[in-house]
Design an enzyme around this catalytic site. Sequence first.
Site, short mmCIF file in Angstrom:
data_model
loop_
_atom_site.label_atom_id
_atom_site.label_comp_id
_atom_site.label_asym_id
_atom_site.label_seq_id
_atom_site.Cartn_x
_atom_site.Cartn_y
_atom_site.Cartn_z
N SER A 65 34.29 37.19 27.99
CA SER A 65 34.60 38.25 28.95
C SER A 65 34.60 37.73 30.38
O SER A 65 33.66 37.06 30.82
CB SER A 65 33.59 39.39 28.83
OG SER A 65 33.75 40.31 29.91
N LEU A 66 35.64 38.07 31.12
CA LEU A 66 35.71 37.66 32.53
C LEU A 66 34.68 38.39 33.38
O LEU A 66 34.39 37.97 34.50
CB LEU A 66 37.12 37.92 33.07
CG LEU A 66 38.21 37.01 32.49
CD1 LEU A 66 39.59 37.47 32.96
CD2 LEU A 66 37.98 35.56 32.88
N ASP A 111 38.62 39.83 39.56
CA ASP A 111 38.55 39.61 41.01
C ASP A 111 39.01 40.85 41.77
O ASP A 111 38.42 41.22 42.80
CB ASP A 111 39.36 38.39 41.41
CG ASP A 111 40.79 38.40 40.86
OD1 ASP A 111 41.12 39.26 40.02
OD2 ASP A 111 41.57 37.52 41.26
#
Length: 322
Positions: free
Chosen positions: A112-113, A221
């Site tokens: 998972s990011l 991000d």
Amino acid sequence: MTLGNSLLSFTVIISLTVPIFVISVRVGPYSIDPACEKYDPRNLRSDQMTVIINGYSEHRIPLIQSIAAAYSASPSIATVILLWCNNSTPPQTLSSFAQNLSATILRPPSSSLNHRFYPWEIIKTRAVLISDDDIEPNQKSISFAFTAWKSNPDRITGFFARSHAYDVQSKSWIYTMEKEKYSIILTKFMILDRTHLETYTCDQRYSQTRHIVEEMNNCEDILMNFVVAENVNKGPLLVEAKGGVRDYGDARNDDELGLSKVGLSSRRGEHRKRRGECITEFHRLLGRMPLKYSYGMVVDSVGEQGLCEKGGKLVPCDQQIF
């Protein structure tokens, strides 16, 4: 599933100039993630940063070794952490990798990011530098960015900026780049306060948006820029990369080694479309658009600061025809 409800299990491989130690740690299950217990900021160092590099591709191991060495050589850096998110990598490969790596390797329980913004206990500095595994800054760039962040510690600071805009025709948000303003700093190189990691990971206001990051395998991000803008009511800060930053992942490189074809953003048109969808979905789930435009810049214009190889020379990536 949010991190707070999951069983946290990871392996830490410490590799510097000492023998390799493999420490298996299993924590949980907890009703409240231990990382979400408020950390006393007085215990955090302010004179240096912790670097977290996100790694996945074994093809990039030699490059990651070079990048980790560049960061660890900087007097602005206290610790370099490699977050290795490829669970299929054999342990022996990582052990061999660690022998020549100036970093600590963490293996999170999944790819998972969202783990890029997990407030790991090993982080002992107030400033955290999030970096991709294909960006290599020079010493002046690291020092200059850290100095700029210390003057604006509540904001996200970095070298690579993008923007959001509303498309009236499609009635949706798009992900773009504008010359005069920006609202998003990328995780190619992003400095932020450790408290923002706690907010991203632990605040239930963002549980659904974290799930979107899981589903899309993208946009962590962008979500962090949402989180910070909403909580400090300020946009990010773009700073100049003194001497440039080597961007191996940019598709405009003359790339004999194939490094620019590994990352998520190597297919630009599809990548931008998906990130526009993320912005639209984050807006829908939160019921508001917290992203703030920034206009004050420490650079002449908002463009790429990465350096790409072209014809055997390093030139600014945005000076090439793509």
